[in-house]
Design a protein around this motif. Structure first.
Motif, PDB file in Angstrom:
ATOM      1  N   ILE A 184     -46.575  66.412 -63.872  1.00  0.00           N
ATOM      2  CA  ILE A 184     -46.859  66.403 -65.417  1.00  0.00           C
ATOM      3  C   ILE A 184     -45.479  65.909 -66.343  1.00  0.00           C
ATOM      4  CG2 ILE A 184     -48.044  65.466 -66.947  1.00  0.00           C
ATOM      5  CD1 ILE A 184     -49.326  64.666 -65.123  1.00  0.00           C
ATOM      6  N   GLY A 185     -44.727  64.742 -66.582  1.00  0.00           N
ATOM      7  CA  GLY A 185     -43.592  64.733 -67.917  1.00  0.00           C
ATOM      8  C   GLY A 185     -43.493  64.093 -68.647  1.00  0.00           C
ATOM      9  N   ASP A 186     -42.511  63.976 -69.404  1.00  0.00           N
ATOM     10  CA  ASP A 186     -42.492  63.238 -70.326  1.00  0.00           C
ATOM     11  C   ASP A 186     -42.461  61.963 -70.197  1.00  0.00           C
ATOM     12  OD1 ASP A 186     -40.463  63.740 -70.811  1.00  0.00           O
ATOM     13  OD2 ASP A 186     -39.619  64.731 -71.895  1.00  0.00           O
ATOM     14  N   GLY A 187     -41.782  61.205 -69.950  1.00  0.00           N
ATOM     15  CA  GLY A 187     -41.947  59.695 -70.045  1.00  0.00           C
ATOM     16  C   GLY A 187     -40.301  59.603 -70.354  1.00  0.00           C
ATOM     17  N   HIS A 188     -39.222  60.305 -70.311  1.00  0.00           N
ATOM     18  CA  HIS A 188     -38.144  59.933 -71.326  1.00  0.00           C
ATOM     19  C   HIS A 188     -37.555  60.468 -69.477  1.00  0.00           C
ATOM     20  CE1 HIS A 188     -39.828  61.385 -74.877  1.00  0.00           C
ATOM     21  NE2 HIS A 188     -38.830  60.574 -75.288  1.00  0.00           N
ATOM     22  N   HIS A 189     -36.461  59.774 -68.883  1.00  0.00           N
ATOM     23  CA  HIS A 189     -35.676  59.062 -67.807  1.00  0.00           C
ATOM     24  C   HIS A 189     -34.325  58.721 -67.739  1.00  0.00           C
ATOM     25  CE1 HIS A 189     -39.736  59.194 -65.414  1.00  0.00           C
ATOM     26  NE2 HIS A 189     -39.302  60.063 -65.528  1.00  0.00           N
ATOM     27  N   ARG A 190     -33.498  59.394 -67.347  1.00  0.00           N
ATOM     28  CA  ARG A 190     -32.133  58.484 -67.310  1.00  0.00           C
ATOM     29  C   ARG A 190     -31.871  58.032 -65.802  1.00  0.00           C
ATOM     30  NH1 ARG A 190     -28.813  63.699 -69.783  1.00  0.00           N
ATOM     31  NH2 ARG A 190     -30.553  64.846 -67.983  1.00  0.00           N
ATOM     32  N   MET A 218     -39.380  50.351 -63.885  1.00  0.00           N
ATOM     33  CA  MET A 218     -39.966  50.596 -65.408  1.00  0.00           C
ATOM     34  C   MET A 218     -41.500  51.431 -65.239  1.00  0.00           C
ATOM     35  SD  MET A 218     -37.506  49.148 -67.665  1.00  0.00           S
ATOM     36  CE  MET A 218     -38.653  48.419 -68.972  1.00  0.00           C
ATOM     37  N   ALA A 219     -41.362  51.602 -64.434  1.00  0.00           N
ATOM     38  CA  ALA A 219     -43.138  51.834 -64.173  1.00  0.00           C
ATOM     39  C   ALA A 219     -42.667  53.646 -64.114  1.00  0.00           C
ATOM     40  CB  ALA A 219     -43.900  51.390 -62.693  1.00  0.00           C
ATOM     41  N   ASP A 220     -42.012  54.075 -64.036  1.00  0.00           N
ATOM     42  CA  ASP A 220     -42.117  55.202 -64.110  1.00  0.00           C
ATOM     43  C   ASP A 220     -41.915  56.155 -65.230  1.00  0.00           C
ATOM     44  OD1 ASP A 220     -41.282  54.305 -60.950  1.00  0.00           O
ATOM     45  OD2 ASP A 220     -39.073  54.914 -61.313  1.00  0.00           O
ATOM     46  N   ALA A 221     -41.848  56.254 -66.030  1.00  0.00           N
ATOM     47  CA  ALA A 221     -41.885  56.394 -67.466  1.00  0.00           C
ATOM     48  C   ALA A 221     -43.384  56.430 -67.269  1.00  0.00           C
ATOM     49  CB  ALA A 221     -40.969  55.688 -68.845  1.00  0.00           C
ATOM     50  N   VAL A 222     -43.840  55.500 -66.992  1.00  0.00           N
ATOM     51  CA  VAL A 222     -45.699  55.708 -67.753  1.00  0.00           C
ATOM     52  C   VAL A 222     -46.633  56.521 -67.023  1.00  0.00           C
ATOM     53  CG1 VAL A 222     -47.385  54.089 -67.588  1.00  0.00           C
ATOM     54  CG2 VAL A 222     -45.399  52.669 -68.308  1.00  0.00           C
ATOM     55  N   THR A 223     -46.543  56.210 -65.231  1.00  0.00           N
ATOM     56  CA  THR A 223     -46.641  57.313 -64.112  1.00  0.00           C
ATOM     57  C   THR A 223     -46.640  58.538 -64.361  1.00  0.00           C
ATOM     58  OG1 THR A 223     -45.539  56.908 -62.472  1.00  0.00           O
ATOM     59  CG2 THR A 223     -47.183  54.984 -62.568  1.00  0.00           C
ATOM     60  N   VAL A 224     -45.725  59.202 -64.559  1.00  0.00           N
ATOM     61  CA  VAL A 224     -45.040  61.095 -64.597  1.00  0.00           C
ATOM     62  C   VAL A 224     -45.791  61.086 -65.694  1.00  0.00           C
ATOM     63  CG1 VAL A 224     -43.400  60.317 -63.316  1.00  0.00           C
ATOM     64  CG2 VAL A 224     -43.132  60.415 -66.140  1.00  0.00           C
ATOM     65  N   GLN A 225     -46.499  60.544 -66.737  1.00  0.00           N
ATOM     66  CA  GLN A 225     -47.267  61.379 -67.807  1.00  0.00           C
ATOM     67  C   GLN A 225     -48.490  61.237 -67.216  1.00  0.00           C
ATOM     68  OE1 GLN A 225     -46.249  59.806 -71.999  1.00  0.00           O
ATOM     69  NE2 GLN A 225     -44.893  58.414 -70.982  1.00  0.00           N
ATOM     70  N   SER A 266     -41.389  55.949 -71.823  1.00  0.00           N
ATOM     71  CA  SER A 266     -42.506  55.214 -71.851  1.00  0.00           C
ATOM     72  C   SER A 266     -43.548  55.754 -73.502  1.00  0.00           C
ATOM     73  CB  SER A 266     -43.916  55.361 -71.152  1.00  0.00           C
ATOM     74  OG  SER A 266     -44.569  54.753 -71.258  1.00  0.00           O
ATOM     75  N   SER A 267     -43.371  54.895 -74.404  1.00  0.00           N
ATOM     76  CA  SER A 267     -43.725  55.390 -75.810  1.00  0.00           C
ATOM     77  C   SER A 267     -45.388  55.303 -76.157  1.00  0.00           C
ATOM     78  CB  SER A 267     -43.195  55.081 -77.171  1.00  0.00           C
ATOM     79  OG  SER A 267     -43.468  53.387 -76.660  1.00  0.00           O
ATOM     80  N   ARG A 268     -45.723  54.892 -75.495  1.00  0.00           N
ATOM     81  CA  ARG A 268     -47.535  54.503 -75.389  1.00  0.00           C
ATOM     82  C   ARG A 268     -48.386  53.401 -74.267  1.00  0.00           C
ATOM     83  NH1 ARG A 268     -52.657  55.563 -77.379  1.00  0.00           N
ATOM     84  NH2 ARG A 268     -53.503  54.064 -78.748  1.00  0.00           N
ATOM     85  N   ALA A 269     -49.770  54.151 -73.920  1.00  0.00           N
ATOM     86  CA  ALA A 269     -50.163  53.577 -72.774  1.00  0.00           C
ATOM     87  C   ALA A 269     -51.467  53.720 -73.026  1.00  0.00           C
ATOM     88  CB  ALA A 269     -50.093  54.666 -71.246  1.00  0.00           C
ATOM     89  N   ALA A 270     -52.165  52.436 -73.325  1.00  0.00           N
ATOM     90  CA  ALA A 270     -53.858  52.077 -73.494  1.00  0.00           C
ATOM     91  C   ALA A 270     -54.370  50.749 -72.729  1.00  0.00           C
ATOM     92  CB  ALA A 270     -53.769  51.779 -75.233  1.00  0.00           C
ATOM     93  N   ASP A 271     -55.641  51.174 -72.597  1.00  0.00           N
ATOM     94  CA  ASP A 271     -56.263  50.130 -71.979  1.00  0.00           C
ATOM     95  C   ASP A 271     -56.309  49.661 -70.701  1.00  0.00           C
ATOM     96  OD1 ASP A 271     -57.621  50.206 -74.294  1.00  0.00           O
ATOM     97  OD2 ASP A 271     -56.928  49.013 -75.283  1.00  0.00           O
ATOM     98  N   GLY A 272     -55.069  50.336 -69.411  1.00  0.00           N
ATOM     99  CA  GLY A 272     -54.656  50.206 -68.381  1.00  0.00           C
ATOM    100  C   GLY A 272     -53.343  49.670 -68.237  1.00  0.00           C
ATOM    101  N   ARG A 273     -52.695  49.662 -69.457  1.00  0.00           N
ATOM    102  CA  ARG A 273     -51.318  49.369 -69.264  1.00  0.00           C
ATOM    103  C   ARG A 273     -50.366  50.649 -69.507  1.00  0.00           C
ATOM    104  NH1 ARG A 273     -54.697  45.097 -72.899  1.00  0.00           N
ATOM    105  NH2 ARG A 273     -53.740  45.965 -74.243  1.00  0.00           N
ATOM    106  N   GLY A 274     -49.242  50.851 -69.427  1.00  0.00           N
ATOM    107  CA  GLY A 274     -48.863  51.291 -70.532  1.00  0.00           C
ATOM    108  C   GLY A 274     -46.854  50.305 -70.584  1.00  0.00           C
ATOM    109  N   PHE A 275     -46.171  50.985 -71.428  1.00  0.00           N
ATOM    110  CA  PHE A 275     -45.510  50.215 -72.312  1.00  0.00           C
ATOM    111  C   PHE A 275     -43.691  51.270 -71.956  1.00  0.00           C
ATOM    112  CE2 PHE A 275     -42.923  49.355 -76.293  1.00  0.00           C
ATOM    113  CZ  PHE A 275     -42.643  47.990 -75.427  1.00  0.00           C
ATOM    114  N   THR A 276     -43.276  50.080 -72.114  1.00  0.00           N
ATOM    115  CA  THR A 276     -41.770  50.732 -71.373  1.00  0.00           C
ATOM    116  C   THR A 276     -40.670  50.289 -71.790  1.00  0.00           C
ATOM    117  OG1 THR A 276     -42.729  52.296 -69.167  1.00  0.00           O
ATOM    118  CG2 THR A 276     -40.544  52.385 -69.664  1.00  0.00           C
TER     119      THR A 276
END
Length: 306
Positions: A184-190, A218-225, A266-276
């Protein structure tokens, strides 16, 4: 060592061939009258039309209706339906506004009479004004980071996961956690990315290819968390995922054939939606673009709403 060099060269050639097909396709947009354009059916590396592909073609259609010298500075889109790669796509452009400094266009990408993607582009004439930017984060040189294609082929050989997207026309190199890593990662990627082939000095072509590439990771920062593995999502093994929207602000001219560092989080995910959100820097440290996206993820069998 010889085997590694051969694999690297084969991957580069595959990406180059994919890039040539992409450039030929976005160059095949045909005007059919009344600010409408059509593109023939083409190949796809997915079971759907990749969102960045639709955006690149929509940009080419919109730009064909704008005065010479004006360049895209922002883009906002909604992905309304999954595109079917077996069907042709038509693009309808609406001229929303033209002023001394700006031109705004709305583009509908349609298949079988239904809107697949709705995009608004704003183009601007050159101007002068205030300037500032954030500093580019430190990152290892892209030459020291392995290519995504090579890493996947070393893991899977010829049996790549469904929808792996190989070969992309873009060389993608993950500096930090890979989307297929089990931890599980923190969603910060380069991520470093560019196309391999040297391209002509055509600003619209470079912008279209950048728009295409901006949607890749863009989806990666969400899913790795979360305990969602990349292969599970792209192959539909337990999860379904798709981009809901995508936005770009282009701050400076961009070259798709030179390395760009994508710094995303990705700073937030809620209700099945992830924001990056993400920022793209060139190797000189110039912040050339900012991006934002919301993705939709559900377990297979749940009410999807997509």
């Amino acid at each position: 060592m010889a085997e590694d060099l051969a694999r690297t060269e084969n991957a580069r050639q595959d990406r180059a061939a994919s890039l040539r097909r992409l450039i030929a396709r976005i160059g095949q947009i045909v005007p059919v009258g009344n600010d409408r354009f059509e593109v023939p059916v083409g190949d796809s590396v997915f079971d759907r039309i990749y969102g960045g592909h639709l955006l690149a073609e929509a940009l080419m259609a919109a730009a064909a209706t704008v005065a010479e010298g004006r360049v895209m500075h922002s883009m906002h889109c909604y992905f309304l339906r999954l595109g079917d790669p077996s069907l042709a796509v038509s693009y309808s452009v609406e001229r929303l506004r033209d002023t001394r400094g700006f031109s705004v266009r709305q583009v509908r990408a349609e298949q079988a009479g239904k809107t697949v993607t709705l995009v608004t582009f704003s183009f601007a004439a050159p101007s002068e004004g205030m300037t500032h930017q954030w500093r580019m984060p430190d990152a290892p040189d892209p030459e020291s980071v392995p290519s995504r294609d090579i890493e996947l082929m070393e893991m899977h050989g010829a049996e790549l996961p469904v929808n792996a997207g190989v070969p992309w026309p873009v060389d993608v190199r993950h500096v930090d956690q890979r989307p297929w890593d089990p931890a599980i990662g923190d969603g910060h990627h380069r991520i470093w990315m560019r196309v391999d082939e040297r391209l002509p000095d055509d600003p619209l072509l470079h912008t279209a290819l950048f728009v295409y590439a901006s949607d890749i990771t863009m989806a990666d920062a969400v899913t790795v968390q979360h305990p969602i593995r990349w292969e599970d999502l792209i192959a539909g093994r337990g999860y379904f995922g798709a981009s809901l929207d995508h936005a770009i602000w282009l701050h400076a001219p961009v070259r798709a054939d030179e390395w760009l560092l994508h710094v995303q989080e990705s700073s937030r995910a809620a209700d099945g939606r992830g924001f990056t959100t993400g920022r793209f820097f060139d190797r000189a440290g110039t912040l050339v673009a900012s991006v934002a996206q919301e993705i939709f993820i559900r377990k297979v069998g749940e009410e999807s709403g997509k």
